[in-house]
Design a protein around this motif. Structure first.
Motif, PDB file in Angstrom:
ATOM      1  N   LYS A  78      42.205  46.651  43.508  1.00 41.08           N
ATOM      2  CA  LYS A  78      42.954  45.372  43.078  1.00 41.08           C
ATOM      3  C   LYS A  78      42.761  44.221  44.259  1.00 41.08           C
ATOM      4  O   LYS A  78      42.821  43.094  43.668  1.00 41.08           O
ATOM      5  N   GLU A  79      42.537  44.392  45.376  1.00 43.61           N
ATOM      6  CA  GLU A  79      42.328  43.619  46.421  1.00 43.61           C
ATOM      7  C   GLU A  79      41.057  42.772  46.032  1.00 43.61           C
ATOM      8  O   GLU A  79      41.059  41.428  46.428  1.00 43.61           O
ATOM      9  N   ARG A  81      40.045  42.346  42.764  1.00 41.15           N
ATOM     10  CA  ARG A  81      40.196  42.023  41.235  1.00 41.15           C
ATOM     11  C   ARG A  81      39.743  40.638  40.986  1.00 41.15           C
ATOM     12  O   ARG A  81      38.947  40.636  39.934  1.00 41.15           O
ATOM     13  N   ASN A  82      40.053  39.756  41.550  1.00 40.05           N
ATOM     14  CA  ASN A  82      39.617  38.265  41.167  1.00 40.05           C
ATOM     15  C   ASN A  82      37.988  38.160  41.146  1.00 40.05           C
ATOM     16  O   ASN A  82      37.445  37.406  40.279  1.00 40.05           O
ATOM     17  N   ILE A  83      37.325  38.695  42.283  1.00 39.85           N
ATOM     18  CA  ILE A  83      35.958  38.862  42.388  1.00 39.85           C
ATOM     19  C   ILE A  83      35.384  39.496  41.112  1.00 39.85           C
ATOM     20  O   ILE A  83      34.454  39.223  40.536  1.00 39.85           O
ATOM     21  N   HIS A  85      36.528  40.191  38.083  1.00 38.60           N
ATOM     22  CA  HIS A  85      36.837  39.541  36.988  1.00 38.60           C
ATOM     23  C   HIS A  85      35.892  38.370  36.705  1.00 38.60           C
ATOM     24  O   HIS A  85      35.476  37.901  35.643  1.00 38.60           O
ATOM     25  N   ALA A  86      35.725  37.564  37.856  1.00 42.77           N
ATOM     26  CA  ALA A  86      34.748  36.502  37.815  1.00 42.77           C
ATOM     27  C   ALA A  86      33.295  36.906  37.624  1.00 42.77           C
ATOM     28  O   ALA A  86      32.676  36.492  36.770  1.00 42.77           O
ATOM     29  N   GLU A  87      33.023  38.101  38.147  1.00 39.19           N
ATOM     30  CA  GLU A  87      31.564  38.693  38.008  1.00 39.19           C
ATOM     31  C   GLU A  87      31.473  39.103  36.486  1.00 39.19           C
ATOM     32  O   GLU A  87      30.526  38.801  35.762  1.00 39.19           O
ATOM     33  N   ASN A  89      33.324  38.065  33.826  1.00 42.81           N
ATOM     34  CA  ASN A  89      33.752  36.995  33.279  1.00 42.81           C
ATOM     35  C   ASN A  89      34.602  37.243  31.944  1.00 42.81           C
ATOM     36  O   ASN A  89      34.610  36.956  30.927  1.00 42.81           O
ATOM     37  N   VAL A  91      38.765  40.045  31.608  1.00 42.63           N
ATOM     38  CA  VAL A  91      39.594  40.714  32.255  1.00 42.63           C
ATOM     39  C   VAL A  91      39.502  42.030  31.359  1.00 42.63           C
ATOM     40  O   VAL A  91      39.513  42.359  30.416  1.00 42.63           O
ATOM     41  N   TRP A  94      43.465  47.723  33.654  1.00 52.13           N
ATOM     42  CA  TRP A  94      43.518  48.584  34.671  1.00 52.13           C
ATOM     43  C   TRP A  94      44.599  49.727  34.685  1.00 52.13           C
ATOM     44  O   TRP A  94      45.885  49.364  34.000  1.00 52.13           O
TER      45      TRP A  94
END
Length: 153
Positions: A78-79, A81-83, A85-87, A89, A91, A94
């Motif tokens: 979760k920490e 998560r943004n990285i 999802h960006a990789e 491309n 969502v 979970w």
């Protein structure tokens, strides 16, 4: 309907073909790897590929027998998560503490493709097109993120 042996043979044929197709793809580190049996280096933490009669999925699965540790690993994801999802491309879903196909409690981060079948060869290009870029993206993510999970080794 297929017999158990026929179904097994078709699945084996697909995964062999997928593995051969992926063999040309180097990892984020520029190495040859076994994409079908991807090794994260963390026990109970796997990248899993599944294809069945009605759908296909790719997932990060946490199967540690201690549910509290499962949750700790999940929190670490979760920490990031943004990285992730960006990789990827996109969502993904979970899922904390859900039963797997055998009734065992696991935690997953998963993406599923519906209305495809491993038993229809005409669906194989769609399955490969679904699995390959996501697996490559997971490898790219893991190449950097794995160090955040060292304490779970």
């Amino acid at each position: 309907m297929y017999s158990k042996d026929q179904a097994s043979a078709i699945k084996q044929e697909f995964w062999t073909a997928f593995g051969q197709y992926m063999a040309l793809q180097l990892s984020a580190e520029g190495l040859r790897i076994n994409w079908v049996n991807y090794k994260t280096g963390i026990k109970y933490l796997n990248f899993k590929l599944e294809a069945g009669q009605r759908s296909a999925s790719i997932m990060i699965e946490i199967s540690h027998p201690d549910l509290a540790i499962q949750e700790l690993i999940f929190e670490q994801f979760k920490e990031l998560r943004n990285i992730l999802h960006a990789e990827l491309n996109e969502v993904w879903n979970w899922e904390l503490h859900v039963p797997d196909a055998y009734g065992k409690t696991v935690t997953r981060i998963v993406k599923q493709l519906d209305e495809v079948s491993i038993f229809k060869k005409e669906d194989w290009p769609t399955l490969i097109s679904f699995l390959k870029p996501r697996l490559v993206a997971l490898d790219e993510f893991w190449n950097d993120a794995q160090y955040s999970f060292e304490l779970f080794k």
